[in-house]
Structure formats: structure tokens, C-alpha cells
Design a protein around this motif. Structure first.
Motif, PDB file in Angstrom:
ATOM      1  N   ASP A  93     -25.654  -0.918 -16.481  1.00 56.54           N
ATOM      2  CA  ASP A  93     -26.683  -1.908 -16.196  1.00 56.54           C
ATOM      3  C   ASP A  93     -27.972  -1.283 -15.689  1.00 56.54           C
ATOM      4  O   ASP A  93     -27.975  -0.203 -15.098  1.00 56.54           O
ATOM      5  CB  ASP A  93     -26.158  -2.881 -15.132  1.00 56.54           C
ATOM      6  N   ASP A  94     -29.075  -2.004 -15.907  1.00 52.71           N
ATOM      7  CA  ASP A  94     -30.388  -1.565 -15.455  1.00 52.71           C
ATOM      8  C   ASP A  94     -31.084  -2.808 -14.906  1.00 52.71           C
ATOM      9  O   ASP A  94     -31.898  -3.422 -15.584  1.00 52.71           O
ATOM     10  CB  ASP A  94     -31.154  -0.985 -16.647  1.00 52.71           C
ATOM     11  N   GLY A  95     -30.692  -3.205 -13.703  1.00 48.71           N
ATOM     12  CA  GLY A  95     -31.264  -4.417 -13.122  1.00 48.71           C
ATOM     13  C   GLY A  95     -30.215  -5.493 -12.842  1.00 48.71           C
ATOM     14  O   GLY A  95     -30.559  -6.586 -12.404  1.00 48.71           O
ATOM     15  N   ALA A  96     -28.957  -5.196 -13.119  1.00 47.00           N
ATOM     16  CA  ALA A  96     -27.802  -6.055 -12.771  1.00 47.00           C
ATOM     17  C   ALA A  96     -27.712  -7.343 -13.584  1.00 47.00           C
ATOM     18  O   ALA A  96     -26.905  -8.211 -13.258  1.00 47.00           O
ATOM     19  CB  ALA A  96     -27.782  -6.372 -11.268  1.00 47.00           C
ATOM     20  N   ASP A  97     -28.478  -7.485 -14.660  1.00 46.05           N
ATOM     21  CA  ASP A  97     -28.380  -8.702 -15.468  1.00 46.05           C
ATOM     22  C   ASP A  97     -27.026  -8.811 -16.177  1.00 46.05           C
ATOM     23  O   ASP A  97     -26.465  -9.898 -16.296  1.00 46.05           O
ATOM     24  CB  ASP A  97     -29.492  -8.738 -16.531  1.00 46.05           C
ATOM     25  N   LEU A  98     -26.509  -7.665 -16.661  1.00 40.00           N
ATOM     26  CA  LEU A  98     -25.249  -7.708 -17.405  1.00 40.00           C
ATOM     27  C   LEU A  98     -24.078  -8.009 -16.462  1.00 40.00           C
ATOM     28  O   LEU A  98     -23.254  -8.885 -16.740  1.00 40.00           O
ATOM     29  CB  LEU A  98     -25.032  -6.381 -18.156  1.00 40.00           C
ATOM     30  N   VAL A  99     -24.031  -7.289 -15.344  1.00 37.86           N
ATOM     31  CA  VAL A  99     -22.928  -7.528 -14.389  1.00 37.86           C
ATOM     32  C   VAL A  99     -23.012  -8.968 -13.883  1.00 37.86           C
ATOM     33  O   VAL A  99     -21.993  -9.671 -13.785  1.00 37.86           O
ATOM     34  CB  VAL A  99     -22.986  -6.509 -13.226  1.00 37.86           C
TER      35      VAL A  99
END
Ligand SMILES: NC(=O)c1ccc[n+]([C@@H]2O[C@H](COP(=O)([O-])OP(=O)(O)OC[C@H]3O[C@@H](n4cnc5c(N)ncnc54)[C@H](O)[C@@H]3O)[C@@H](O)[C@H]2O)c1
Length: 390
Positions: free
Chosen positions: A99-105
Motif C-alpha cells: 500500500d501507498d496511503g492505506a487505501d487498499l488495506v
């Protein structure tokens, strides 16, 4: 990216990621493609969606599709497309998330499948703020490894990568000679240290402004001038904010600055230079004097030059971190994925540091790629250093 190349070669031989579904929400760039290929070489099924609509390199996306990677992202995509791509990645059911910004998690947790994840990695400070908030309120259901807090990331990438690229941005935008000028660096964290170091190397006199006494002392011991920002305002020719804090340079600083001063920001957000106050003060007008340089003319005729609208200068006026830097970051990602697969369910749900062995392995591979050999402790030294006996 020789570090990642060596990881990829080993992954290709060992195939320890066979059949594991890895979902990534990262910038779709050539560097990310190299990471995707390393994971695929290890046997992973890989799907990638864009972390930012404007960083997607369409040619890279197309090349990855040709490699069998599922890619969702197109340069300049709108909010709804971005969200649809992310939703499709969530629905695909990754076992691991990069992730790069926690959108996926965040998306995986909202879909109720956070528990099923072997783990995740996070590349940004902003993402970690969100993930730690999830951890605090008990909603984070998987282990997340804070890749961007590893030593190879902070002490090397931020110092040398941002240090060089921030100055690169300033030079590309202005074409000034730094030798003989006074560069004021506001904030002496890892990034500020790198900028100060490289500015000195270019022949500038460097002044550091800090609020932390240890860091201010460190800057002084390094031989930099240290003083409050209001004093530095009168002396500087080039100002670089890199604190993460808002309104570090404000009206009272601008009022004291010399004619021709350059103002740049290398912090994440465009909040460090008080842009509103600068415009208010520019009663003589604001004009573009070069691409990415806006001259603000004060009532008495002094001209203050704002670079890249106060946005992060190494990205806005140069090309961000060089690939050598992303090489180490993404090698950390790849090795962390491998560990989460090899040791499933060992880490508790929550945010975890990159283990020192992984950090050390990346440093070792980087040294090897540079052709640098180092000594090892002798068995006698090992015993001595690990024994409590006198
Ligand atoms: N441009 C890039 O590529 C890049 C790379 C890494 C980090 N960053 C950003 O740069 C900023 C700093 O990152 P860092 O890793 O060096 O952080 P850091 O926390 O290690 O260092 C920031 C320093 O600024 C000091 N500081 C805070 N407020 C201040 C003020 N008002 N005046 C003077 N000093 C002040 C702090 O005491 C600290 O020492 C963050 O916004 C970060 O996101 C940008």
C-alpha cells in the motif's frame, strides 16, 4: 535497480511465493514495475492498481499487462475510475497488500476481509498515520510492516535521495549557482540533513533552523550555522522548508528577506510556506519569471521567488527520488512480502517495524551492487561481544 534485481534472481530460483495473490496499490511507474516483476518471478500472482491518478505511466502499465500482471490505472483517471479500480482489486481477493496511503488495506477491511490477509506493507507516512489510527481503535485485523520507517529508507533514502533531488529541483527551476550563496534549511530531520549536506557540498554557506534541541545541536556540531528562522530570514538567499509542519515561513519572515530570495518546500504538503501571506504582501504584483518560479514583488520593490507554488520541490521541479533510492525501498517491500509468506501468522495484527535483519540484508545487497566488500567479525570477536563473562 541492482538490489531488486538480485532479489528477483533469488526469488526466481526459490519460487517461495508460488500461487500467492499479491495486490498492490502503488504508483504505476517503471520502478514499481521492477518490484512487480520480482514478485512474479517468485511465483506470486500480482495485481496492481494506481495509488495516484497522475503518476501512472501508461507505457509501463501496458508493458506489465504484457507480463501477465493485472493492472488497473490510466494516467489522469478520475476519482470514480480510481475507486472502481481499487474496488476491483479488493474483489480480486489479495492475500497480501502493498500500500501507498492505506487505501487498499482500508478497502479490504471495509469489505470485511482484513482478517484473511497474511499481511501488508505501507510505503508512506500518511498511510501509517491512518493504519495506526485503525490499530488504536482495534479495527486493524492484519500485520502491517512500516517499510518507510526502515533504517535503509530513512537514513539513506530520505537523506541522500531527497537531499539530492530537492536541490536538483531548485537548480532545474532556477539555474542559480549555489556556491557563495546562503542556503537556509528549516527542519533538520533525515531530509533536512541531506539537503544541508548537499548544499554545503555545492559551496553554499548553510544555516539550519530547528525546534528540537538535539537536532539543532547536531547541526551545530556538523558545522552549520544554527539560529532562529527570523534571524535566518535576513541572511538567506535560498530557503528550503522540510519540517512537515505548517507556516514555517510566514509574513514576518518574508518582511525581512533579501531581494531575490528563493523559497522552496521539500516537505510533503504545500503548507510550510504561508502562501496566502506571501500573496498578500506582494502588493507590487505576482508574475511568472520562469516555469515554476513565481516572483512576488513587495511594496518596496524586493522580489521573493516562490518555486513550484510551494509544492514538494523534488517532485514538482525534478523527478523525485532517483531509481537507486526506490531500489532499496522496493527491495525492502519484496523481502517483507517474502517474510510474511514464509512465516504466516507470526506477526500479530498491528503496525510493525521492518526487522533489523531485513534492513541489514538490503544494506548488504546495496553494498554488493556497489562492489563494496566489508569485514566480518571473527568468531572470537563474536563470542566477546555476546558474552557477559569478564
Ligand atoms: N520531498 C520528499 O521526497 C520527501 C521525502 C521524505 C520526507 N518528506 C517530507 O519532509 C518532511 C520532513 O520529513 P523528515 O523525514 O525529515 O521528518 P522529521 O520528523 O525527521 O524531521 C522534521 C524536523 O523538522 C523539525 N521542525 C518541526 N517544526 C519545525 C519548525 N517550525 N521550525 C524548524 N524545525 C521544525 C522537527 O523538529 C524535526 O527535526 C515531511 O513532510 C515528510 O513527509 C519529503
Amino acid at each position: 535497480m541492482p538490489v531488486l534485481r538480485s532479489v528477483r534472481e533469488r526469488f526466481g530460483a526459490e519460487r517461495s511465493l508460488e500461487g500467492v495473490r499479491v495486490g498492490a496499490c502503488l504508483h504505476i511507474t517503471a520502478e514499481t514495475a521492477t518490484l512487480m516483476r520480482a514478485l512474479a518471478a517468485g511465483g506470486a500472482e500480482v495485481a496492481l492498481s494506481a495509488a495516484n491518478p497522475f503518476s501512472t505511466q501508461d507505457d509501463v502499465a501496458a508493458a506489465l499487462v504484457g507480463d501477465g500482471v493485472v493492472v488497473r490505472g490510466v494516467h489522469g483517471e478520475g476519482r470514480s475510475e480510481y475507486e472502481a479500480h481499487l474496488a476491483a482489486l479488493v474483489a480480486w481477493g489479495p492475500q497480501l497488500a502493498l500500500d501507498d496511503g492505506a487505501d487498499l488495506v482500508g478497502g479490504l477491511h471495509r469489505a470485511g476481509v482484513g482478517d484473511g490477509l497474511l499481511g501488508a506493507t505501507e510505503e508512506t507516512t500518511t498511510g501509517l498515520v491512518r493504519l495506526r489510527a485503525m490499530e488504536r481503535d482495534g479495527t486493524l485485523r492484519c500485520p502491517v510492516v512500516a517499510v518507510n520507517e526502515a533504517i535503509t529508507e530513512r537514513a539513506f533514502n530520505d537523506r541522500y535521495g531527497t537531499g539530492q533531488s530537492a536541490l536538483d529541483g531548485i537548480l532545474r527551476a532556477t539555474h542559480v549557482l549555489l556556491a557563495g550563496r546562503t542556503v537556509v534549511v528549516l527542519g533538520y530531520g533525515w531530509t533536512g540533513r541531506g539537503i544541508a549536506l548537499r548544499a554545503r557540498g555545492a559551496g553554499a554557506s548553510v544555516v539550519v533552523c530547528e525546534v528540537d534541541p538535539f537536532r539543532a545541536l547536531e547541526a551545530r556540531m556538523e558545522g552549520f550555522g544554527v539560529m532562529p528562522a527570523l534571524d535566518a530570514a535576513e541572511r538567506g538567499d535560498v530557503f528550503v522548508t522540510v519540517t512537515g509542519a505548517p507556516k514555517v515561513l510566514t509574513r514576518q519572515h518574508f518582511e525581512r528577506m533579501k531581494d531575490g530570495a528563493l523559497l522552496a518546500n521539500a516537505g510533503h504538503f504545500d503548507v510550510e510556506i504561508d502562501l496566502e501571506a506571501l500573496v498578500e504582501l506582494a502588493t507590487g504584483g505576482v508574475r511568472d519569471v520562469r516555469p515554476l518560479v513565481q516572483q512576488h514583488v513587495l511594496a518596496d520593490g524586493r522580489r521573493l521567488n516562490l518555486l513550484a507554488g510551494g509544492r514538494v520541490v523534488n517532485l514538482a521541479a525534478a523527478e523525485g527520488h532517483p531509481p537507486e533510492v526506490m531500489d532499496m525501498s522496493f527491495a525492502l517491500q519484496a523481502l517483507t512480502v517474502e517474510r510474511l509468506v514464509r512465516e504466516p501468522r507470526v506477526l500479530e495484527p498491528g503496525v510493525h517495524a521492518v526487522p533489523p535483519e531485513t534492513d541489514r540484508e538490503v544494506a548488504r545487497l546495496k553494498l554488493a551492487s556497489l562492489g563494496v566488500e566489508i569485514d566480518a567479525l571473527t568468531p572470537e570477536q563474536q563470542d566477546y561481544l555476546h558474552s557477559w563473562a569478564p
